[in-house]
Design an enzyme around this catalytic site. Sequence first.
Site, short mmCIF file in Angstrom:
data_model
loop_
_atom_site.label_atom_id
_atom_site.label_comp_id
_atom_site.label_asym_id
_atom_site.label_seq_id
_atom_site.Cartn_x
_atom_site.Cartn_y
_atom_site.Cartn_z
N SER A 10 10.60 3.01 -9.55
CA SER A 10 9.44 3.50 -10.23
C SER A 10 8.16 3.30 -9.74
CB SER A 10 9.37 2.51 -11.52
OG SER A 10 9.04 1.34 -11.29
N CYS A 152 3.22 2.77 7.38
CA CYS A 152 2.86 3.90 7.47
C CYS A 152 1.69 3.99 8.68
CB CYS A 152 2.37 4.27 6.22
SG CYS A 152 1.25 3.14 5.32
N ASN A 318 1.43 9.57 4.37
CA ASN A 318 2.12 8.19 4.56
C ASN A 318 3.12 8.04 3.51
OD1 ASN A 318 -0.10 8.67 2.29
ND2 ASN A 318 0.44 6.63 1.71
#
Lengths: 351, 351, 351, 351
Positions: A10, A152, A318
């Site tokens: 989620s 990232c 990212n």
Amino acid sequence: MYRVAIMGASGLAGGEILRILANHGGFRVSLVTSASSTGRPVRQAHPHLAYAYRDLTFSPEEAVLEGEWDLIFLALPHRKSAPWIRRLMPLLEGGRRLVDLSGDFRLRDTEAHRRWYGEDPAEDLRGAFVYGLPELHREEIRFASLVSGVGCNATAATLAALPLVRSGLSEAVLQWWFECRVGSSEGGSVPNEGGMHVFRSRTMRVVSCFSHRHLGEVSQELRIPEEAMSLTVTSVEMVRGVQCLLSAPLREPLTEGDLWRALRSAYGTEPFVDLCPPRPGHMRLPDPRLVLGSNRALVGFSLSDDRRRLLVGCAIDNLMKGAAGTAVQCANLMFRLPEEQGLIMPPAYPA
Amino acid sequence: MYRVAIMGASGLAGGEILRILANHGGFRVSLVTSASSTGRPVRQAHPHLAYAYRDLTFSPEEAVLEGEWDLIFLALPHRKSAPWIRRLMPLLEGGRRLVDLSGDFRLRDTEAHRRWYGEDPAEDLRGAFVYGLPELHREEIRFASLVSGVGCNATAATLAALPLVRSGLSEAVLQWWFECRVGSSEGGSVPNEGGMHVFRSRTMRVVSCFSHRHLGEVSQELRIPEEAMSLTVTSVEMVRGVQCLLSAPLREPLTEGDLWRALRSAYGTEPFVDLCPPRPGHMRLPDPRLVLGSNRALVGFSLSDDRRRLLVGCAIDNLMKGAAGTAVQCANLMFRLPEEQGLIMPPAYPA
Amino acid sequence: MYRVAIMGASGLAGGEILRILANHGGFRVSLVTSASSTGRPVRQAHPHLAYAYRDLTFSPEEAVLEGEWDLIFLALPHRKSAPWIRRLMPLLEGGRRLVDLSGDFRLRDTEAHRRWYGEDPAEDLRGAFVYGLPELHREEIRFASLVSGVGCNATAATLAALPLVRSGLSEAVLQWWFECRVGSSEGGSVPNEGGMHVFRSRTMRVVSCFSHRHLGEVSQELRIPEEAMSLTVTSVEMVRGVQCLLSAPLREPLTEGDLWRALRSAYGTEPFVDLCPPRPGHMRLPDPRLVLGSNRALVGFSLSDDRRRLLVGCAIDNLMKGAAGTAVQCANLMFRLPEEQGLIMPPAYPA
Amino acid sequence: MYRVAIMGASGLAGGEILRILANHGGFRVSLVTSASSTGRPVRQAHPHLAYAYRDLTFSPEEAVLEGEWDLIFLALPHRKSAPWIRRLMPLLEGGRRLVDLSGDFRLRDTEAHRRWYGEDPAEDLRGAFVYGLPELHREEIRFASLVSGVGCNATAATLAALPLVRSGLSEAVLQWWFECRVGSSEGGSVPNEGGMHVFRSRTMRVVSCFSHRHLGEVSQELRIPEEAMSLTVTSVEMVRGVQCLLSAPLREPLTEGDLWRALRSAYGTEPFVDLCPPRPGHMRLPDPRLVLGSNRALVGFSLSDDRRRLLVGCAIDNLMKGAAGTAVQCANLMFRLPEEQGLIMPPAYPA
């Protein structure tokens, strides 16, 4: 098609894996779990994917222990992954594979892990993971059962510096000063004051001055001591995107030719890394807008007239190349699917 | 009240002077000119000021030769100012004053001017101007008839580095790497493709890698050779605002105490320069959102744990402290008005 | 100078009152309270005002019972105000005044209050308040001890419709369809998922379809039945600002002349309401960017060629004219200070 | 694979067709022309697609007369298309097909064309085109040689209103008030002052009050007289995206059930139109963020409690479903390829 389970589905990274797998062709999602949204439909957490996952519902996390899957992605918060991975280990037989997007297994060295993340919950498992950046570990990933995701900022910094390291030009570098400008999706979706639009909008907030946690990964992968590097992170107005500029004062002058050869040699055959064209003007250093929504990385450089100061830039999305995209790229390798499968969506520009 | 003329008043800087003078109390606008908008009402170019300048209309530029004014601001493009100043020189008798916001007279050295702006249109007048940054030249400005404006990036870079220079800490600095992140108003309002919202929005475009034109001013004012400095400029999503980060590798370690003393000593009594509080966390380096719409500059720093890498930041509103605000601050000094008059509007935050 | 206390001063509206009073000249802040930030310095909650309130610290709420103040602003959440006002009532002797920015006392009718806000905590006090919109109740405000603030959407809607009502043109209106587009500061600063930048950024989220709570105020003040009105609210990308468009199908045709007379008659002498010029093109309906950071309201209209459909627009800065600015405007009236005192800051445009 | 030529390929719509065809599989780009960029590489105009079109260069427009192609897209400005189509007509033999994205052939009626676009350059060709919205004309498109593109606002408005028209509920509608909020890419990429970021950013500029040009298309397709409709257009902060809200006062009450049946019946089998779920709250009306970069349209509605006021919303990406996406969808139909081919890229959200 291989069956895929996603834990923490989620959240933002989980949603991005779902977005990719909606049209993958080699993987299909068979199970999604969410501790906070158990029992709720996927389309509620990810309304943009309602059309693709009409009837899929978040299962409780325990379901992964029984569920039928060939591949599992863990998109859980740091420190939540390790305990689950311990429980999943016995299931990883017969070709099952696991990719963990958290920071729990990115660092191989337990000392380094302690320095950046605190106590090590799984020292014994640390050596079993391959660092999931195909540009560095493609062959190992192909044969791995356990792959860790990448940070990232670490991805952007590593891809900017890698050509220098590979080509031996890093000897000329006096100091590695990475400066990342990042969008709000890097901060996740859990509500907090700093992330509120009213405060976050159009900010230029320096959230990390010298020592960002992702430096541990960069140091490990490039084999440059942490002390020789800085990682400054500034939040800017954008949702997706990291732009990393490496500012390097040089010990001895380099040439444009040296640098081009280094970049071409590092990335000439990489399916997802593109080089900024060597034209004068503003396109020499890459803008993350140009890769929005795609798994592509853009790398470019600029050398000062006196050839003693170097800028190398890397731009990625990212959530894609910096998280879910690279994770699926690894999974493709692990299952001997074409490396680009499901990842060819072009950037949405201008957007 | 002194009467003020503004040339180039339909542009962004001209509009900002009008905004300030709407409530100044010591100056009142008696004449505005615009080559492109002659005959049109001010409220058309600056609809946000319609209520303040209901009936004022742009005159042709020639009107300044006859017009009644005590002070004239030139907010013309580079190279348009010099010829006008030559024509205005005979009028600058009896206490009349001139502030030129263009780049035509910022550099005292004709050689430097040629390097950054091309041919020098007014070598003979160059020495007559005082560089209009009160934090550096307050006393000279008080007695000047001719003051040049300042570059917005130059202002931010100079204010970031000044404390180091003044306190002698600059000896410790190995390299001066200024990195400015700028809003779209820095590019002016003349239509061009790069400035179109569809392309400019949310960009992180590196528009200058090492050698931005404003470096000439910084070098002149700080007396640091241009070769020792870089000025990188990145366009980011913002309309107003410059954030300058100075990244300085240090030759020898400095201490937090040294740096605080340097900053306090430089700015302790400055009416418009504030220091970021010495608390840990994200507020050590300044965010231009915090000064939006005001004439304030925020300065802060961060030192690495090994005390060999230094970040100093300065944030300003480029149209205010980086242009019109500082110009009015100079004018206040020139006319012996309180330095803060008309400039006390607080920042609009969050906005 | 009158001494001012502010309760709830760490929030957005409280911060905006502090911003205004930093340069007011007639009021000075003597006490600020915050339940969540007691003991912390004001500059931490409002870093943009650090220079103006160097040493001011948030007191506990109880301090208002002892504190020395002539005027108190309550910038508390809905339902938190009423109990405090009950405790403060005995102190409101000898010329002390109170302005409540919450929704607790905007509606005079207890039935209406219940409909929009739930149970009425203070039915007995309801009649003691004047609705604090000077454009409607200037004289009553002058003589009031207790003034309620206004809703930001309600202010924009009321100012859009008022000229029609005052001039009798409302007879021609078949339906009052108000459509507000609002910035993120309207949602306050308490963290919540919908307000997170990652989700809120660039959204066009319709947060209220027909029946926004502020409709109660609009109905009360314009004396139009709620059933005849709709209030649609859409969140758009902006931090400050409300644009309200009233779309009105007309029962019988109106003329441009009728409408101009209505607007001029309503606002011709209002110090803070400006009319969009009657030129063709995009400036006929107002843009909130043009009032950013100021206390101004812009009102404009457009009539269809068949003169049977009417658009009237009003744009304000929700934190200023929609909250703190109007509250200070009321306070000026209550203390017989010039109505515009402290509120003349011009809009920051473009920003 | 069919060979595709694109005229006007350096613009936004042309770039979007290139983006789609980069991974289409049924079409491949064989020729691109650009009057302004002849001889320049595609990657210069569309840097985000550099990796996909490394060596493709813009040809002069005349090249289409000789070029080898099976399908041609015209992404030229209004009034530039018609003359080219006249020259291309002789070439449209043997199964060649043409899709024109301009406004030149959207209106079948020459009188309507004159009203909205000025003089009709091609009255004789008008009847040869099919209006290229598959949701309305799927079968005709399959058999057409000439298809016109659609207006982006027209697409959003038509898709919002279509279910009412198809189901006969339009009888209940008293007035059709369409309100579109649009991003900056709708304005194209030719530099102009209003489109400059400094002015366009975060604006809420009402650029059209009642009578937008796209109303002609909506009227034609829905067979509702123009006089019964308004189309208000507001520019908001976004690059891509149109949100159209239809506000309809009702002559007689409708029910939720009526409306659901109407929407389901209209779109139940449409591959690219999704319905907002019938849950209370903010997701009933669609947000264009949820379709960014995709060819999807989201449609939702909300009915007032008294069932006499109706809101229907439609959100699309104006460059995709509002232009290039729908154009390729038509081309798929014309060449008997799967309708979704090349158009399955999921929305990038949050972005």
